[in-house]
Structure formats: C-alpha cells, structure tokens
Design a protein around this motif. Structure first.
Motif, PDB file in Angstrom:
ATOM      1  N   TYR A 181       0.849  -1.189   0.000  1.00  0.00           N
ATOM      2  CA  TYR A 181       0.000   0.000   0.000  1.00  0.00           C
ATOM      3  C   TYR A 181       0.880   1.232   0.000  1.00  0.00           C
ATOM      4  O   TYR A 181       1.791   1.363   0.828  1.00  0.00           O
ATOM      5  CB  TYR A 181      -0.890  -0.012   1.245  1.00  0.00           C
ATOM      6  N   ARG A 186      -2.663   1.800  -4.743  1.00  0.00           N
ATOM      7  CA  ARG A 186      -3.850   2.010  -3.909  1.00  0.00           C
ATOM      8  C   ARG A 186      -4.995   1.071  -4.265  1.00  0.00           C
ATOM      9  O   ARG A 186      -6.118   1.233  -3.775  1.00  0.00           O
ATOM     10  CB  ARG A 186      -4.322   3.456  -4.035  1.00  0.00           C
ATOM     11  N   GLU A 189      -7.840  -0.448  -2.007  1.00  0.00           N
ATOM     12  CA  GLU A 189      -8.971   0.304  -1.499  1.00  0.00           C
ATOM     13  C   GLU A 189     -10.302  -0.173  -2.071  1.00  0.00           C
ATOM     14  O   GLU A 189     -11.367   0.130  -1.517  1.00  0.00           O
ATOM     15  CB  GLU A 189      -8.782   1.794  -1.778  1.00  0.00           C
ATOM     16  N   VAL A 276       0.238   7.414   4.204  1.00  0.00           N
ATOM     17  CA  VAL A 276      -0.173   6.023   4.418  1.00  0.00           C
ATOM     18  C   VAL A 276      -0.630   5.821   5.861  1.00  0.00           C
ATOM     19  O   VAL A 276      -1.643   5.166   6.127  1.00  0.00           O
ATOM     20  CB  VAL A 276       0.970   5.038   4.083  1.00  0.00           C
ATOM     21  N   ARG A 279      -4.305   6.644   6.668  1.00  0.00           N
ATOM     22  CA  ARG A 279      -5.398   6.004   5.933  1.00  0.00           C
ATOM     23  C   ARG A 279      -6.274   5.144   6.835  1.00  0.00           C
ATOM     24  O   ARG A 279      -5.821   4.600   7.846  1.00  0.00           O
ATOM     25  CB  ARG A 279      -4.840   5.143   4.794  1.00  0.00           C
ATOM     26  N   THR A 315      -4.366  12.462  -2.056  1.00  0.00           N
ATOM     27  CA  THR A 315      -5.337  11.433  -2.421  1.00  0.00           C
ATOM     28  C   THR A 315      -5.863  11.654  -3.832  1.00  0.00           C
ATOM     29  O   THR A 315      -6.018  10.707  -4.613  1.00  0.00           O
ATOM     30  CB  THR A 315      -6.497  11.422  -1.408  1.00  0.00           C
ATOM     31  N   SER A 318      -3.207  10.823  -6.543  1.00  0.00           N
ATOM     32  CA  SER A 318      -2.843   9.406  -6.641  1.00  0.00           C
ATOM     33  C   SER A 318      -4.030   8.496  -6.893  1.00  0.00           C
ATOM     34  O   SER A 318      -3.922   7.275  -6.741  1.00  0.00           O
ATOM     35  CB  SER A 318      -2.148   8.963  -5.348  1.00  0.00           C
TER      36      SER A 318
END
Length: 343
Positions: A181, A186, A189, A276, A279, A315, A318
C-alpha cells in the motif's frame, strides 16, 4: 511516535513498524543491531520479520540482539511469518499443519523466544483447506506459542472467508493483514480495505514508499544508477521501472509529494509515509532500512502532521487508474450518490 491497538486486539504498537527484510542481506549484523537500537530509542516497539528473510538470517540477527538486550523483549511486539519454502521437500511449503508446526518452531528457535506476538501467513495457500490452517493457528494461540495471528498478501474475499470460518468454529480471530500500500499502489482500497474495516482488521502496509519511487530519488526517463536497489541490481525490475516511468500519474503523484514536502521543510519519503499512516484501517506502516540514516529519515515522518487539505491533495493526485465496472470512476460516482441519497 503514535501508538495504536494491533487491529482488534488489546496489544498496542507504534504506528511505524521496523521491517527487517534487509537484515543479513543489505545490512550487516552490526548495522542491523544499530538500526534496531535506533528504532527502539525513537519509541518504536513493533518488529516485523519472516522465516524466509535471508533464509532465516533476519530472525537469527534479531534473536542475538534480543539476547544482548533482554529488556527489549518485554517492550517490543515481535511479528514473524511462515508459508514459503524453507527446504526442498514438498512439505516444506504452504500453510498445512505439518509445515507450519515446523516453521513456527524453527522461527521460535532462531528468535530465541518462547512466544511470537504476531504470527502471519505470508500468503494464501490454494491447496491447504483453510480450516486446517486456522485450527493450527487457534491451537498455537491456545498453547502459548503465539499471542495473535494475521495474514499477508490476502485478497478481500480471502480475508473475509478466513474471518467467517474462524468465527463459525469459535476459534481465535485474525487481527491484522499486511498488504502492499502506497500513494502509487492504492488498488487495495477497492476490496481489501473495506473487508478489513468490516472485520476490525488492522492493516500493516509494506512497501509504503513504492519500491523507492516515493523517496524522490528517481528522475523522469533516467534509469536509476548508483546507490539504489535498481541502480545496484537492474535485474530486480527494470521492466516495472519502465512501466511506472511511462505512466503520467507517477509524476503527478511525485510532484505533489515534493511540493508538500517543500512546504514542511521535509523530504518526500516523510510525506508519503505520513499519508499512508493516516489512511483508514492502517495500524502500523512497515519501514525498511539499509542504513541508520535511512531509518532516521523515515522515522521523522512520525513528527510530520499533514493538514486535511494536504491529505486530500495527495489522495486526488494518486487516484487509482482502475477500469470500468465495478471499480471505475463512473461506478464509484454512482456508489457515492446512492450512499448519500439512499436507493
């Protein structure tokens, strides 16, 4: 350093763990012990290793450090893994009771401890019945060889199935999952993060710097050279480097990371790690280090506090490049509308 509960357990770990895959390979024993000392001195208390790291040498190096530092055994939470081959026999691999019995005993011996705090299945085993694996783990907890167990590299459905099978039998429940991650990876998710949140599983992200890309040391269209993993050993993944280099998203992410780092007087690694760590479902981010300097640079992320706006910028830059149904942009937009406005 911030401290969080280890998934749905009552154990408490630092939000940055020390990964030890480099021990005995890219870091000598002397350097490895210095890294361990520096990590603990900074407030870290979560060590992650595996039997296959340098064919057992990583566990042995940690074991000798623990022998020199008996005080550390009481303060650190020790994690290891089993699943991959440690021999040439057909039974020297997998998550069968036979293999795991020997793998766990060997890890305990190399580490020089009576109990491993977190024992993880290094990957899914498509051959061994899941019930056999989970019953072994339940028994290992019951007899005191491990305190908790978790998984690594499981898919969302695999994690959910394991949770429900364990619950149905009344066995001890898993507490963690180690997935890859980072700002550049990503995809978890879509399924894995929701599955972890649903089960109360804590995530322990590995490769949070995207294989070195998020350190800011790579230049566009310039193959890595010098003191980098790819520079020293191009065979490690030049094809993957080209694929990532040719993706405009990579450079959008790196540019945003660098801009935010400059605003904080920090480096790119620290920004990427802080993102990270922020999250959902993340318990502890696994840091790797080959040198004391790398460790110190990465641990500085613990002091970096990103604003809500900065997290949103990272966020957005990416956002994963997924396909269409059910994970593409349109599908996500439709799901959001339904969640906000009902059926």
């Amino acid at each position: 350093m911030e401290y969080r509960t280890l998934g749905n357990s009552g154990a408490v770990v630092s939000n940055y763990a020390l990964g030890t895959m480099t021990f005995g390979a890219e870091a000598t024993e002397e350097t490895s012990h210095a890294i361990l000392d520096g990590y603990v001195a900074a407030g870290g208390n979560f060590l992650d290793t595996a039997d296959v790291y340098t064919a057992g040498a990583s566990e042995e190096i940690i074991g000798r450090w623990l022998k020199k530092r008996p005080d550390a055994r009481d303060s650190v939470v020790l994690a290891s893994k089993g699943r991959f081959p440690m021999g040439t026999s057909p039974n020297d691999v997998g998550t069968s009771r036979r293999h795991l019995t020997r793998a766990l005993d060997d890890s305990l011996r190399r580490l020089g401890v009576e109990q491993i705090d977190l024992y993880q299945m290094h990957a899914w085993d498509p051959i061994t019945p899941l019930e056999e694996t989970l019953r072994f783990l339940h028994d290992a907890v019951s007899c005191g060889k491990i305190a908790y167990y978790g998984f690594s590299n499981f898919l969302g459905w695999q994690l959910t199935k394991a949770v429900h099978v364990a619950r149905a039998h009344g066995w001890n429940m898993p507490v963690t999952l180690q997935p890859q991650y980072s700002l550049l990876v990503r995809e978890i998710e879509s399924e894995i993060v929701p599955a972890a949140l649903d089960a109360g599983i804590g995530l322990l992200p590995w490769s949070p710097l995207g294989g070195g890309w998020l350190t800011g040391k790579y230049k566009r269209d310039e193959p890595p050279t010098g003191a980098t993993r790819l520079g020293e050993n191009p065979a490690r993944g030049m094809e993957a480097w080209r694929e990532r280099n040719d993706n405009p998203r990579t450079w959008d992410v790196l540019g945003t990371v660098a801009d935010i780092a400059a605003d904080h007087g920090a480096n790119s690694s620290q920004v990427a790690l802080a993102w990270v760590s922020s999250r959902p479902a993340v318990t502890s981010v696994i840091l790797g280090a080959r040198t004391i300097k790398q460790l110190a640079d990465n641990l500085a992320a613990a002091e970096l506090e990103l604003s809500k706006g900065e997290i949103q910028r990272l966020t957005a830059a990416s956002e994963p490049q997924l396909g269409v149904y059910p994970y593409g942009p349109k599908a996500r937009e439709q799901r959001s509308r339904k969640l906000e406005g009902g059926r």
